[in-house]
Scaffold this active site. Structure first.
Site, PDB file in Angstrom:
ATOM      1  N   CYS A  69     -17.921 -26.204  -4.953  1.00  0.00           N
ATOM      2  CA  CYS A  69     -18.566 -24.908  -5.833  1.00  0.00           C
ATOM      3  C   CYS A  69     -18.184 -25.034  -6.879  1.00  0.00           C
ATOM      4  O   CYS A  69     -16.984 -25.079  -7.747  1.00  0.00           O
ATOM      5  CB  CYS A  69     -18.609 -23.359  -5.585  1.00  0.00           C
ATOM      6  SG  CYS A  69     -19.833 -22.634  -6.537  1.00  0.00           S
ATOM      7  N   CYS A 179     -23.838 -28.328 -10.398  1.00  0.00           N
ATOM      8  CA  CYS A 179     -23.532 -27.659  -9.557  1.00  0.00           C
ATOM      9  C   CYS A 179     -24.182 -28.064  -8.208  1.00  0.00           C
ATOM     10  O   CYS A 179     -24.496 -28.773  -8.019  1.00  0.00           O
ATOM     11  CB  CYS A 179     -24.310 -26.513 -10.240  1.00  0.00           C
ATOM     12  SG  CYS A 179     -24.865 -25.029  -8.534  1.00  0.00           S
TER      13      CYS A 179
HETATM   14  N1  DGL Z   1     -23.061 -24.461  -5.533  1.00  0.00           N
HETATM   15  C1  DGL Z   1     -23.075 -23.135  -6.642  1.00  0.00           C
HETATM   16  C2  DGL Z   1     -21.957 -24.390  -7.673  1.00  0.00           C
HETATM   17  O1  DGL Z   1     -21.431 -25.178  -7.866  1.00  0.00           O
HETATM   18  C3  DGL Z   1     -23.504 -22.431  -7.255  1.00  0.00           C
HETATM   19  C4  DGL Z   1     -22.855 -21.502  -7.768  1.00  0.00           C
HETATM   20  C5  DGL Z   1     -23.612 -20.602  -7.874  1.00  0.00           C
HETATM   21  O2  DGL Z   1     -23.811 -18.996  -6.683  1.00  0.00           O
HETATM   22  O3  DGL Z   1     -24.297 -19.207  -8.885  1.00  0.00           O
HETATM   23  O4  DGL Z   1     -21.747 -23.692  -9.028  1.00  0.00           O
END
Ligand code: DGL
Length: 260
Positions: A69, A179
């Site tokens: 993440c 993301c």
């Molecule tokens: N997959 C997360 C990232 O890489 C998502 C972040 C979120 O939950 O806003 O930033």
């Protein structure tokens, strides 16, 4: 055992690369879907979630944790590395390859507000994109789309048009996905842009880096047939769909709802 976590199902795009590279390892994944999105949470809130989930994964015998993440990496990786003794691998915004390969000298970055605010992102820009024009776009609503399994169709196309049209209009030739939820939208992005942008996903590089650390620390599982367990603090439906699209042999019993 390799622990992986994300605010939700996005990190499955990272698991996909890890699993392709090291199918014999044991993986335990945590989707914090009950607390998703992280993008607009404070750094302290994200650190608290990241700590609890890391404790859980270490309780499941994780030898290494991949913070799949970008937002959690930005907010919490420093804390996690100082608090725990096992290695942590984080997501790096793939600014360097985009900047090096861009012919127009203009690149687009799609990420959450939390990632853009982090010093990791700012340092990467200073280091690798000093002579490049970077168009930053916050992907509000995209994480929610992917969490709901809406990776194609009108709604996804409309939101993506809104975010990506200005990037193309500015003359960008690369789009960095900052993301881990966004790689699930790649087919839709290609469709709406007519392949006008080369899309850069850092997940394969993160998988290679993880493999390197496993071998350096001698924690690779050499004689194993591999296992995959997927926990979610919320609903497991979208995660199941995304994982089974990658490998249909991973059956329903591998998906568990669990409060952390
Ligand atoms: N997959 C997360 C990232 O890489 C998502 C972040 C979120 O939950 O806003 O930033």
């Amino acid at each position: 055992m390799i622990g992986i976590f994300d605010s939700g199902v996005g990190g499955i795009s990272v698991w996909k690369e890890l699993y392709a590279l090291m199918p014999n390892e044991d993986f335990v994944y945590v989707a914090d879907s009950a607390h998703c999105p992280y993008g607009r949470k404070s750094a302290d809130e994200i650190i608290e979630r990241a700590k609890k989930i890391s404790d859980f994964l270490i309780g499941k015998n994780a030898d290494i944790i991949v913070v799949a993440c970008n937002t959690a990496t930005a907010a919490a990786i420093k804390y996690l590395r100082s608090h725990f003794s096992i290695p942590f691998v984080g997501m790096q915004p793939a600014i360097k390859p985009a900047a090096v390969e861009s012919k127009s000298g203009i690149i687009g970055v799609l990420a959450t507000a939390g990632t853009f605010k982090g010093t990791l992102y700012m340092n990467t820009i200073t280091k690798f994109a000093a002579n490049i024009k970077v168009i930053e776009q916050t992907g509000d609503g995209l994480v929610e789309l992917v969490e709901n399994g809406k990776i194609s169709g009108d709604e996804a196309e409309q939101i993506l048009h809104k975010y990506i049209n200005p990037i193309i209009a500015a003359g960008a030739d690369k789009l960095v996905l900052g993301c881990t939820h966004y790689p699930f939208l790649i087919e839709t992005i290609k469709k709406i842009t007519n392949n006008a942008l080369a899309i850069i996903n850092p997940a394969p590089a993160v998988a290679l880096q993880t493999k390197k650390i496993l071998y350096e620390n001698n924690i690779s599982n050499k004689n194993n047939s591999g296992s995959n367990t997927f926990f979610s603090t919320g609903n497991t439906e979208t995660m199941k769909m995304l994982v089974q699209n990658i490998n249909k042999n991973i059956n329903d019993t591998n998906f568990i709802t669990h409060d952390i």
